[in-house]
Design an enzyme around this catalytic site. Structure first.
Site, PDB file in Angstrom:
ATOM      1  CB  CYS A   1       6.549   0.495  -2.517  1.00 36.52           C
ATOM      2  SG  CYS A   1       7.343   0.476  -1.009  1.00 36.52           S
ATOM      3  NE  ARG A   2       0.038   0.959  -4.638  1.00 39.25           N
ATOM      4  CZ  ARG A   2      -0.639   1.931  -3.766  1.00 39.25           C
ATOM      5  NH1 ARG A   2      -0.750   3.145  -4.181  1.00 39.25           N
ATOM      6  NH2 ARG A   2      -1.203   1.407  -2.724  1.00 39.25           N
TER       7      ARG A   2
ATOM      8  CG  ASN B   1      -0.254   0.039   2.561  1.00 40.65           C
ATOM      9  OD1 ASN B   1       0.907  -0.278   2.477  1.00 40.65           O
ATOM     10  ND2 ASN B   1      -0.809   0.497   3.438  1.00 40.65           N
ATOM     11  CB  CYS B   2       4.270   1.918   0.088  1.00 48.45           C
ATOM     12  SG  CYS B   2       5.737   3.293  -0.048  1.00 48.45           S
ATOM     13  CG  ASP B   3       0.772   6.362  -3.010  1.00 48.97           C
ATOM     14  OD1 ASP B   3      -0.126   5.199  -3.170  1.00 48.97           O
ATOM     15  OD2 ASP B   3       0.172   7.212  -2.311  1.00 48.97           O
TER      16      ASP B   3
END
Length: 114
Positions: free
Chosen positions: A13-14, A9-11
């Site tokens: 990381c995406r 859920n880490c932006d």
């Protein structure tokens, strides 16, 4: 092979995943929440990155720690906190095999080769 340590859920990381995908680089994902963090893996990371740099003091996990745990933090205490709470590891963290890249900003992976 590259290994991307992240949480789903880490932006940021995406964004890191998207950058690796766009470059067509093969990598494996290690989800810190789902897959956890072994002592051996943490030591592998900390052999390349100082523990105080790897400690994520901006995370929700850090903010939710008791004040006593955050006081007088040193390398040993930081190592123990990361072992007990793997999401305290700064992320995304990309292990290239030779180096560790902490965090992600546009262009950070431009020099990587497949």
């Amino acid at each position: 092979m590259l290994t991307l340590f992240m949480i789903k859920n880490c932006d940021t990381c995406r964004k890191a995943r998207k950058a690796l995908d766009e470059k067509g680089l093969p990598y494996q994902v290690h989800d810190l929440r789902k897959d956890g963090l072994s002592a051996a893996l943490l030591e592998h990371i900390l052999a390349r990155v100082p523990v105080m740099e790897a400690l994520n003091r901006r995370s929700t996990t850090w903010r939710n720690l008791p004040e006593e745990d955050k006081k007088e933090i040193d390398a040993n205490k930081a190592r123990a906190l990361i072992m007990a709470n793997p999401t305290l590891l700064k992320r995304p963290l990309l292990d290239t095999g030779d180096d560790i890249i902490l965090g992600y900003r546009d262009g950070d992976y431009d020099t990587l080769k497949g």
